[in-house]
Structure formats: structure tokens, C-alpha cells
Design an enzyme around this catalytic site. Sequence first.
Site, PDB file in Angstrom:
ATOM      1  N   GLU A 294     -34.684  -7.402  66.803  1.00  0.00           N
ATOM      2  CA  GLU A 294     -33.961  -7.339  65.526  1.00  0.00           C
ATOM      3  C   GLU A 294     -34.675  -8.136  64.432  1.00  0.00           C
ATOM      4  O   GLU A 294     -34.101  -9.038  63.830  1.00  0.00           O
ATOM      5  CB  GLU A 294     -32.512  -7.796  65.717  1.00  0.00           C
ATOM      6  CG  GLU A 294     -31.751  -6.893  66.684  1.00  0.00           C
ATOM      7  CD  GLU A 294     -30.273  -7.244  66.866  1.00  0.00           C
ATOM      8  OE1 GLU A 294     -29.919  -8.411  66.643  1.00  0.00           O
ATOM      9  OE2 GLU A 294     -29.515  -6.342  67.227  1.00  0.00           O
ATOM     10  N   ASP A 373     -24.883  -4.019  74.203  1.00  0.00           N
ATOM     11  CA  ASP A 373     -24.573  -5.168  73.366  1.00  0.00           C
ATOM     12  C   ASP A 373     -23.091  -5.538  73.385  1.00  0.00           C
ATOM     13  O   ASP A 373     -22.400  -5.323  72.390  1.00  0.00           O
ATOM     14  CB  ASP A 373     -25.026  -4.860  71.932  1.00  0.00           C
ATOM     15  CG  ASP A 373     -24.953  -6.080  71.038  1.00  0.00           C
ATOM     16  OD1 ASP A 373     -24.829  -7.199  71.563  1.00  0.00           O
ATOM     17  OD2 ASP A 373     -25.026  -5.915  69.813  1.00  0.00           O
ATOM     18  N   GLU A 401     -16.918 -10.436  69.084  1.00  0.00           N
ATOM     19  CA  GLU A 401     -17.519  -9.549  68.086  1.00  0.00           C
ATOM     20  C   GLU A 401     -16.975  -8.122  68.165  1.00  0.00           C
ATOM     21  O   GLU A 401     -16.493  -7.574  67.173  1.00  0.00           O
ATOM     22  CB  GLU A 401     -19.044  -9.538  68.257  1.00  0.00           C
ATOM     23  CG  GLU A 401     -19.734  -8.556  67.324  1.00  0.00           C
ATOM     24  CD  GLU A 401     -21.256  -8.605  67.449  1.00  0.00           C
ATOM     25  OE1 GLU A 401     -21.777  -9.365  68.273  1.00  0.00           O
ATOM     26  OE2 GLU A 401     -21.918  -7.867  66.703  1.00  0.00           O
TER      27      GLU A 401
HETATM   28  O1  GCW Z   1     -24.485  -8.481  69.167  1.00  0.00           O
HETATM   29  C1  GCW Z   1     -25.557  -8.437  68.296  1.00  0.00           C
HETATM   30  C2  GCW Z   1     -25.025  -9.027  67.061  1.00  0.00           C
HETATM   31  C3  GCW Z   1     -26.013  -9.843  66.280  1.00  0.00           C
HETATM   32  C4  GCW Z   1     -26.713 -10.795  67.228  1.00  0.00           C
HETATM   33  C5  GCW Z   1     -27.452  -9.971  68.263  1.00  0.00           C
HETATM   34  C6  GCW Z   1     -28.115 -10.845  69.312  1.00  0.00           C
HETATM   35  C7  GCW Z   1     -27.405 -13.034  66.825  1.00  0.00           C
HETATM   36  O2  GCW Z   1     -24.468  -7.993  66.266  1.00  0.00           O
HETATM   37  O3  GCW Z   1     -25.283 -10.530  65.303  1.00  0.00           O
HETATM   38  O4  GCW Z   1     -27.586 -11.684  66.564  1.00  0.00           O
HETATM   39  O5  GCW Z   1     -26.562  -9.129  68.946  1.00  0.00           O
HETATM   40  O6  GCW Z   1     -27.515 -11.023  70.365  1.00  0.00           O
HETATM   41  O7  GCW Z   1     -29.191 -11.334  69.102  1.00  0.00           O
END
Ligand code: GCW
Length: 687
Positions: A294, A373, A401
Amino acid sequence: SNPNYSMCWLSYKPIGKKEYVHEVEKFLGQIVLLEKNIYFENAANELKKALCVLFETELRLNNALSLYVDSGIILGKVTNENLRGFITDVEKEAVGEEGFIIKLVDKSKKKYIIVASKGEKGIIYGIFHLINKFRLKTGLKELNCIENPKASLRIINHWDNMDGSIERGYAGKSIFFTNGRIKRNYKRIWDYARLLASIGINGVVINNVNVRDKAIWLITPKYLNDLSKIAEIFRLYGIKLYLSINFASPIYIGGLDTADPLDKNVQKWWKDTVKTIYSYIPDFGGFLVKADSEFNPGPYVYGRTHADGANMLAEALLPYGGVVIWRAFVYNCLQDWRDTKTDRAKAAYDNFKPLDGMFSKNVILQIKYGPMDFQVREPVSPLFGAMEKTNQMIEFQITQEYTGQQIHLCYLGTLWKEILEFDTYCKGKGSYVKRIVDGSLFGMKYAGFAGVSNIGDSINWTGHDLAQANLWTFGKLAWDPDKKIEDIAREWAILTFGDDKKVVDNILWMLLNSHGIYEKYTTPLGLGWMVNPGHHYGPNPEGYEYSKWGTYHRSDTKAIGVDRTSRGTGYTLQYHKPWQEIFDDINKCPEELLLFFHRVPYDFRLKNGKTLLQFMYDSHFEGADMVDKLIEKWEELRGKIDEEIFNRVYERLKMQKEHAMEWRDVINTYFYRKTGIPDEKGRLIYP
Ligand code: GCW
């Protein structure tokens, strides 16, 4: 001082039950401390403060070199001369590095409760264990125990930014940072350390894995002085400080023109930096690294492997006993939805499996529990069980989240427990995830649990008062993943709300059913991702459908889901047998994961005879209805628990109901519009 926040499960009240108090009092002559060091002194003080409240007495704390009293709670190391004769050699042997023993001595002349540890760390765990056992009114004989944590790393990951915001935080601002600097509210950090120690946590990463701007400089003297003060507080409670780093730090901070892990200057820069860090924080835990993920820089930028990257940092940390915790969350976040070959679920395995055996001994791979995720449900990541020669940790997301952002009640213990009990079959039957992440299956020294924090500076730490249960449970499972989840949840309820039967029963019901309810009205059957992009709250069936994140369900008028079987993307091939075959077969695949693995026509019949479409409708109606049950259970507790807490939770439950109905209607209408098929039961689905 009267802090403006609660102490969660550590809010002590007098025990009050005469019989029990009477029984224990015989052992409460005084607290005798047999060691002279700050860790034992701190533990003794914790114990003293607690017992004075619990038993409404003035207890003396006696720092003694010998054991001459008739009754008391005795604290010392298992090797202490005075404890010889009370603790056998076998018992001594059984107490590990971070463990403790509690032993009752009940003779006519001597009435002791001995709490002893091997080293400095175990004693704090021991006294919190004892305090909570008293509060649970545990019978005296049942106090006898030897406890050792199963996993060596039990770490909280904060996604706190230096401006005080928290990525995916739903409980206020950071307790560590504000306005680009480190906060000096040590009282709050101190109380946080107490909470964490009481659940057996031994590490904390205080900054976000996305390391940007000022946070890049946390590893420099500019901030190390302040950080050392935080580390000092945590140290008293057996907790090590870790930091997330930016892989390109040698460029940002060092002014080098590369961060290539094989470059001599880069290596030297990290060695110097690590040396400086340890000069401020002698027991610094190490680095947590989100690399090539990312938009964060990583070794791929220089054509190097993740082993090259991690090992370079590991070499710098090794002389000081530090570790590198390297995240496996590496995938292509710039996918094109028209590309149906790439499957994000396969990414972690594809990136890391080939590197098994290539990581240094002080590198630990931190793997999210599922391949995507933190969705409401995912299969276990196939990386567990695929890397027998690599230290591994499991990453759970305590912060909610995708699971209701601490507005919805969603207890995660039940899900986590299922994940930990999953049998990977990597070494035949019995190769459970819990045995991989506690290090025992592959005989790893470093293994464990990482949990993304759900706390902030709000009055109750977690926004939703009942979300405290998720933090509690994370710690308890990390300490002992074999514990029954009902027991963990029940203990939490009693320690937090008292032992009124109705209170405990209702809260337990709410917790244990909440994840299932949330799953029902959001995205059942392993579907996931129907959330609003960006903030991830609330329904949006095609919010991620044409985006770059690799998270598609590809629904059309006939079917939904991605074929991840051996006939499709081949994701199922990343599992051992028999899971390959089970997941591959639409009739054998566990139903709660059906849409994760298969593309399924809406008229496909599920096990209970319903079509997929009708199941979807039913699930969303039922789920939203069941929120009423949660509200009912809570309403029954009015007057039985603190009014402020009652109202706070009540408000959230009402919001949950509103938002659950929105989920229900948006998702049902989505499927109705796709298929044109009405609900068999004639309930209202908006056209
Ligand atoms: O779950 C996702 C989130 C991001 C997060 C990323 C990660 C910290 O939307 O906000 O970044 O994973 O785990 O690196």
C-alpha cells in the site's frame, strides 16, 4: 487524582461477600516482598493497592530478607532461599521465563499465599492473576497454579499517527501522540500498561505501520528521549516498546540516495541507528515493518527480496536481542478490475512461501489471520502451515474496522477462536494454527500474536464499553489459545460488571452471539467487501467493484462470487489436503465460506434447501431482527449496572439497529434488483 477515564476490568470494588473475605483474610497478614528490585516492588504495590480496596483493609507491605511472619502473601523469585521447602524442584523447573507459580501454604502455624516467578517479568502477571482470582471469588485451593504464556510474543500494534489521529481508530485520539509530538501524559500510559500487563501482553508498537512524515524520525534522538520515558513505564509492567519504521529511512533521515538492503552504506546507517536507539532504550523490542505494501517503500523497489530486506534490519538488531517483525500484507493494490487472473487472496502466499528458510532467526513474519483484510469472515491464511522454517505471528484486528467500528457490538473472540482451532494439516492431523503461532509445532523460539489496538483517549478507552471485551480476549488468547472462549468472556463480564447472574448471563449472550448477528445482516457466506470505500462503514454493494484494490465479488444477474478453486484462480491449491478438496467442492465447502471460494448461482440450493438468494434475504432480515434481541438483553440490565455505562451502550445499540436496517435494505434491494426475484416470504424489499 480522579482520572477522567475508567479502568475497564481493573476497576476494583470491595468484594463484600463475608464468607469469602473471612476465608481469605487468614492469609492476609501482610505482603512480604522477598526481592529487592523495582519490578517486584511495583508488583507488590499493585497488589497492595488492589487488596486494600477488595478486602477493605490496611495491608502492610513488608520488604523482608527472611520469612518470619505467620501469615501473608509472599512475593519472590522461585529461586529465593526463603521459598525453599515451599516450592519443589519440579515446580521450580515448570515456571518459565515469563511464568509464575501461586502456591497456598495452609498449616496451623503458617498461612501463606506464595506468588513466585522465575525472573522480573512473571511477577506482575502473577499478581494480576491473583487479584482477579480473588475478585472472581475463586476458592483458596483453586489458587494453586503454574502459569506460563504459550507464545513468546504477545504484542499490541497501534496505528497511531503523530498528529494524534489513529488510523482505523474509533475511540478518540492517540494516548501517545499529539500535534506532531509525543504526549507527556504519563499517567494514562501508566494505566494503559497496567491494563495490558493484566492480560499478559509483553510488547507494544506505538506508531502506525504506515510510517510517514514526522513518524519517520521517531528512531532519531529528536524523539528517543521522550520514547525512553514511555519505554520505562512499560518496562515496569513487563512490556517492551517496539517501533514501526519506514524502509526508506536511510534516504529520508540519512540523506543517502538509496535504501537498498544490500548497499553497504544503508547497512551501516541502520546499524548506527539501532545502536543509538539502544543507547536510549536498552530493552528496545525491535522494528515492525510494512514494506512494499500500500505505497510503502520496500526491498522490491531495489529488486531485492523481502528476506534481503528483513535480514538486513535483523542483523543490525541481533547484537542487542531485538527482532524484526515483518508483515506479510503484500499485494498489488493497483489491480485492474478487468484483470480476472490476479487474485489478491493468493498474494501473501505467493510473495512469501518461496522465502521459507531464508529469514534470519530474529525475523518474524506477521500474517493477517485471513488472506484478504480482516473481513467479518475469511478462511485462515494458507501461509500458516506453509512456512515450517519461518517464525510466524498471527495478526488480529482488535479495532473494528470492518466489523462495525465500535458502534456495532461485535465480539471477536468467537471468530478468533475458530481461526486458532483451524487444523492446517501441514504436519498431519492436529497441526492447528494455535500450535503454529505458539511456536510449538515447528519448535520456534519466536512466535505469537499481534493485535491492532482498539483503544484511544476516550473515557472508556474503546468507545463502545463492551468492545473492551475484545482487548481483554486478545490478551487472554495470546497467553493461552487453548482457553475456552466462553470462560474468557465470562471472566471479563464478571470483572467488569460484577457477578450478578442476570448481568453475566445477558452480557455473555450478547457477546457470544454478536459476531454471528453482525455477519448475518452485513455480508454472510464469506462474501465481504460490500462496504463504503475509504472509511469502510456501512453498506455499499459495489463500492469496491471497479476499484484497484483487488476486492471484487463480480456479481451479475445470475451468480455472485469469485471462483477461487483449482478450476478458477487456484487459490485453494495453497492449502494442504484435505482442505484443497474440501474448499474446491461446492458441496463440501463450509457454508460460511461458500462465496469466498466459489462463484455461486442465485438458485443454488444450500444445505437447508434454501436457494442462495433466499438465504441472503433471510439472513439480512434475521440479522437485523436479532439486534432487537441484543437491545432487549441490555434493557433487562437497566438499574443493574452503572447508569452512565448503561446509557452509553444503549445509545450505541440503538444506532446499531438503525444501521443494521440500512444494511438489510441496501443489500436486499441490491440482490432484488440484480435478480428480479422477490422474497418468498413477501417481506418488504425496496424496489
Ligand atoms: O485493513 C487495511 C486498512 C489500512 C491498514 C492496512 C494494513 C494501516 O484499511 O488502514 O493500514 O490494512 O494493515 O496495513
